[in-house]
Enzyme design. Structure first.
Site, PDB file in Angstrom:
ATOM      1  N   ASP A  82     -92.037  25.845 -66.543  1.00  0.00           N
ATOM      2  CA  ASP A  82     -91.357  24.495 -66.087  1.00  0.00           C
ATOM      3  C   ASP A  82     -90.180  24.801 -64.994  1.00  0.00           C
ATOM      4  O   ASP A  82     -89.913  25.718 -64.428  1.00  0.00           O
ATOM      5  CB  ASP A  82     -90.391  24.058 -67.209  1.00  0.00           C
ATOM      6  CG  ASP A  82     -90.228  22.541 -67.247  1.00  0.00           C
ATOM      7  OD1 ASP A  82     -90.586  21.782 -66.453  1.00  0.00           O
ATOM      8  OD2 ASP A  82     -89.503  22.048 -68.056  1.00  0.00           O
ATOM      9  N   LYS A  83     -89.880  23.825 -64.366  1.00  0.00           N
ATOM     10  CA  LYS A  83     -88.892  23.506 -63.134  1.00  0.00           C
ATOM     11  C   LYS A  83     -87.899  22.569 -63.680  1.00  0.00           C
ATOM     12  O   LYS A  83     -88.018  21.842 -64.447  1.00  0.00           O
ATOM     13  CB  LYS A  83     -89.607  23.115 -61.946  1.00  0.00           C
ATOM     14  CG  LYS A  83     -88.881  22.683 -61.056  1.00  0.00           C
ATOM     15  CD  LYS A  83     -89.037  21.079 -60.861  1.00  0.00           C
ATOM     16  CE  LYS A  83     -87.988  20.397 -60.107  1.00  0.00           C
ATOM     17  NZ  LYS A  83     -88.045  19.021 -60.197  1.00  0.00           N
ATOM     18  N   HIS A  84     -86.546  22.726 -63.103  1.00  0.00           N
ATOM     19  CA  HIS A  84     -85.497  21.877 -63.307  1.00  0.00           C
ATOM     20  C   HIS A  84     -84.940  21.971 -61.861  1.00  0.00           C
ATOM     21  O   HIS A  84     -84.654  22.852 -61.305  1.00  0.00           O
ATOM     22  CB  HIS A  84     -84.408  22.382 -64.095  1.00  0.00           C
ATOM     23  CG  HIS A  84     -83.333  21.482 -64.670  1.00  0.00           C
ATOM     24  ND1 HIS A  84     -83.660  20.242 -65.242  1.00  0.00           N
ATOM     25  CD2 HIS A  84     -82.280  21.401 -64.142  1.00  0.00           C
ATOM     26  CE1 HIS A  84     -82.526  19.540 -65.164  1.00  0.00           C
ATOM     27  NE2 HIS A  84     -81.469  20.292 -64.476  1.00  0.00           N
ATOM     28  N   SER A  85     -84.359  20.748 -61.649  1.00  0.00           N
ATOM     29  CA  SER A  85     -83.589  20.410 -60.111  1.00  0.00           C
ATOM     30  C   SER A  85     -82.282  19.890 -60.567  1.00  0.00           C
ATOM     31  O   SER A  85     -82.033  19.159 -61.557  1.00  0.00           O
ATOM     32  CB  SER A  85     -84.420  19.522 -59.557  1.00  0.00           C
ATOM     33  OG  SER A  85     -83.591  19.056 -58.565  1.00  0.00           O
ATOM     34  N   THR A 122     -86.229  11.353 -62.686  1.00  0.00           N
ATOM     35  CA  THR A 122     -87.696  11.511 -62.892  1.00  0.00           C
ATOM     36  C   THR A 122     -88.088  10.401 -63.970  1.00  0.00           C
ATOM     37  O   THR A 122     -89.249   9.914 -63.617  1.00  0.00           O
ATOM     38  CB  THR A 122     -88.098  13.148 -63.404  1.00  0.00           C
ATOM     39  OG1 THR A 122     -87.629  13.873 -62.100  1.00  0.00           O
ATOM     40  CG2 THR A 122     -89.510  13.051 -63.226  1.00  0.00           C
ATOM     41  N   ARG A 170     -67.718  15.807 -72.600  1.00  0.00           N
ATOM     42  CA  ARG A 170     -67.387  16.471 -71.172  1.00  0.00           C
ATOM     43  C   ARG A 170     -67.271  15.361 -70.154  1.00  0.00           C
ATOM     44  O   ARG A 170     -66.373  15.300 -69.349  1.00  0.00           O
ATOM     45  CB  ARG A 170     -68.597  17.415 -70.831  1.00  0.00           C
ATOM     46  CG  ARG A 170     -68.415  18.783 -71.414  1.00  0.00           C
ATOM     47  CD  ARG A 170     -69.607  19.582 -71.335  1.00  0.00           C
ATOM     48  NE  ARG A 170     -69.866  19.871 -69.845  1.00  0.00           N
ATOM     49  CZ  ARG A 170     -71.015  19.901 -69.209  1.00  0.00           C
ATOM     50  NH1 ARG A 170     -72.109  19.837 -69.861  1.00  0.00           N
ATOM     51  NH2 ARG A 170     -71.005  20.085 -67.849  1.00  0.00           N
ATOM     52  N   SER A 185     -75.951  23.258 -70.738  1.00  0.00           N
ATOM     53  CA  SER A 185     -76.360  22.200 -70.945  1.00  0.00           C
ATOM     54  C   SER A 185     -78.093  22.044 -70.434  1.00  0.00           C
ATOM     55  O   SER A 185     -78.791  21.762 -71.178  1.00  0.00           O
ATOM     56  CB  SER A 185     -75.612  21.116 -70.326  1.00  0.00           C
ATOM     57  OG  SER A 185     -76.116  19.802 -70.319  1.00  0.00           O
ATOM     58  N   LYS A 189     -81.546  22.947 -73.308  1.00  0.00           N
ATOM     59  CA  LYS A 189     -82.643  21.877 -73.171  1.00  0.00           C
ATOM     60  C   LYS A 189     -84.067  22.531 -72.837  1.00  0.00           C
ATOM     61  O   LYS A 189     -85.041  22.315 -73.388  1.00  0.00           O
ATOM     62  CB  LYS A 189     -82.580  20.745 -72.636  1.00  0.00           C
ATOM     63  CG  LYS A 189     -81.218  19.834 -73.236  1.00  0.00           C
ATOM     64  CD  LYS A 189     -81.085  18.623 -72.450  1.00  0.00           C
ATOM     65  CE  LYS A 189     -80.647  18.544 -71.037  1.00  0.00           C
ATOM     66  NZ  LYS A 189     -79.176  19.015 -70.848  1.00  0.00           N
ATOM     67  N   LYS A 190     -83.790  23.464 -71.685  1.00  0.00           N
ATOM     68  CA  LYS A 190     -85.044  23.954 -71.086  1.00  0.00           C
ATOM     69  C   LYS A 190     -85.733  24.824 -72.110  1.00  0.00           C
ATOM     70  O   LYS A 190     -87.101  24.993 -72.328  1.00  0.00           O
ATOM     71  CB  LYS A 190     -84.944  24.401 -69.864  1.00  0.00           C
ATOM     72  CG  LYS A 190     -84.839  23.407 -68.623  1.00  0.00           C
ATOM     73  CD  LYS A 190     -86.156  22.392 -68.382  1.00  0.00           C
ATOM     74  CE  LYS A 190     -85.702  21.373 -67.369  1.00  0.00           C
ATOM     75  NZ  LYS A 190     -87.121  20.858 -67.567  1.00  0.00           N
TER      76      LYS A 190
END
Length: 446
Positions: A82-85, A122, A170, A185, A189-190
């Site tokens: 997977d990827k996260h930005s 997204t 937060r 955080s 999740k990832k």
């Protein structure tokens, strides 16, 4: 160890044991710990930080506070990647990257979010496609990841349940900007998605989430170190966000651009370059390519043969969208009722862009949320956005506004003009890929 003793220790700058962190996070998840104690914990971490062991323990505790997906029973034939930005303006990478990687043999269970502040989300982009379900049942999600190779959806209620409460507190206690809390955080999740490898896109510049290049680098380094400590090979790319990444900004407009790149109707550009760089790292980290040259060759083949575009169409149809989304994209997506071309008062070369201001212009057009829970107008936004180094004259506008009304368009035009700095001399665009940080599990830093 009582919650107040954990709070006392962190307040006084002591390092917490993994067991203490696990107990506290478990109390957040099952609501034995109240919002006041969560706020005290977040502030203590914000003020005193966490060492690497604490940050890894916090991330793993958040990961384990809900369901952790196990893909082994499905007998997948490729790695789960997977990827996260960290978010940007015109960042529609996920819609291209997920299907592209799937076409190369990976499985991509991509859990995405909505827009935050000036950055697009997204999930919001995908909801511009009529019928697309960002919250399918678990069976549908798993079937698409297995059969199509990719499913891009929103966070399910069972993943990283402690993070929902911790993040909400937060948000109202001025502790969002803590790097250990940000990392926990994101990764909580990832990593709950059962990944074999992860690639991060950490933005740098005027449209980035982090306020300075130094803060962006610190976040990237922390993510790589913590993910590595949690057992997941991770690579972080520092990429430029001093201008809009795509040529457009706005939900339906960005989906159109993603489809144009997948189908070959649009070639080249910063969006494709960043997506290819991320995809290359993903194939290498997942063991689908021996090196970066082999990865690029495999990616180019998947794009040119149309396999990546086909995966996108199958994913959309599998999640309730139209079966013919590629051929019918112009009819499927919404259009704003009016457009307005924004020209400059004088000719010149684009020297700099306030990317955040352009993102906020899209938000104020209705393409983002000014308040939590507000509805979004998927049709509005900006297209044909000028880039740093472009010559602006009567033929080349700063942008084209897609708006709901004349008043909206005129207000956005003023914001767009103010976001651009022009000068008499041409300048080179900023470096797109600033740096690549790799954990030891994927071959060390480069």
């Amino acid at each position: 160890m009582l919650p107040q003793e954990i709070l006392r220790a962190k307040r006084d700058g002591q390092a917490l044991s993994a067991e203490a962190i696990e107990r506290f996070v478990a109390g957040i998840a099952d609501e034995r710990i109240g919002d006041g104690q969560i706020g005290a914990f977040a502030m203590a971490v914000y003020l005193n930080g966490m060492n690497d062991d604490e940050a890894v323990a916090l991330t793993m505790a958040i990961r384990d506070s809900g369901e952790v997906i196990d893909w082994r029973e499905l007998g997948l034939h490729g790695p789960v990647i997977d990827k996260h930005s960290t978010g940007g303006v015109g960042d529609v990478v996920s819609l291209i990257l997920g299907p592209w990687i799937a076409a190369c043999g990976a499985h991509v269970p991509m859990i995405s979010g909505r827009g935050l502040g000036h950055t697009g989300g997204t999930m919001d982009k995908l909801e511009a496609i009529p019928g697309y379900d960002v919250a399918p049942d678990n069976a549908t999600f798993r079937r698409l990841v297995q059969d199509v190779g990719v499913a891009i959806i929103g966070q399910t209620g069972n993943l990283a349940t402690a993070d929902k409460r911790l993040y909400a507190v937060r948000d109202v206690t001025a502790t969002v900007e803590s790097i250990p809390l940000i990392v926990a955080s994101i990764l909580g999740k990832k990593l709950a998605c059962g990944l074999d490898a992860l690639v991060m896109d950490v933005k740098v510049g005027s449209g980035a989430f982090m306020p300075t290049p130094e803060a962006s680098r610190a976040l990237a380094e922390a993510i790589v170190n913590v993910a590595d400590g949690a057992g997941t090979p991770t690579t972080a790319l520092l990429t430029d966000m001093n201008q809009v990444l795509a040529r457009s900004a706005g939900n339906a407009l960005e989906v159109r651009e993603a489809v144009a790149l997948l189908t070959g109707q649009q070639r080249g550009g910063r969006l494709l370059d960043v997506t290819r760089a991320l995809a290359t790292e993903m194939l290498v980290a997942g063991g689908l390519a021996a090196d970066r040259d082999a990865a690029i060759a495999r990616l180019d083949d998947a794009l040119s043969t149309g396999d990546a575009a086909e995966r996108f169409e199958r994913m959309v149809a599998g999640l309730g969208g139209p079966a013919n989304v590629l051929a019918d994209i112009e009819h499927v997506l919404p259009h704003a009722p009016m457009t307005q071309t924004v020209t400059s008062d004088r000719p010149g070369y684009v020297q700099a862009i306030d990317t955040r201001a352009l993102g906020m212009a899209v938000v104020e057009l209705g393409g983002g949320r000014l308040t939590a829970g507000a509805s979004i107008d998927h049709a509005v936004g900006l297209s044909h956005v000028a880039e740093i180094g472009d010559a602006i004259d009567g033929e080349r506008p700063l942008a084209v506004i897609h708006a709901r009304s004349e008043n909206d368009a005129q207000r956005a035009a003023r914001q767009v003009r103010a976001a651009f700095t022009l000068g008499e001399s041409p300048v080179s665009p900023p470096t797109l890929i600033r740096d690549v940080l790799r954990s030891a599990r994927v071959g060390g830093n480069a």
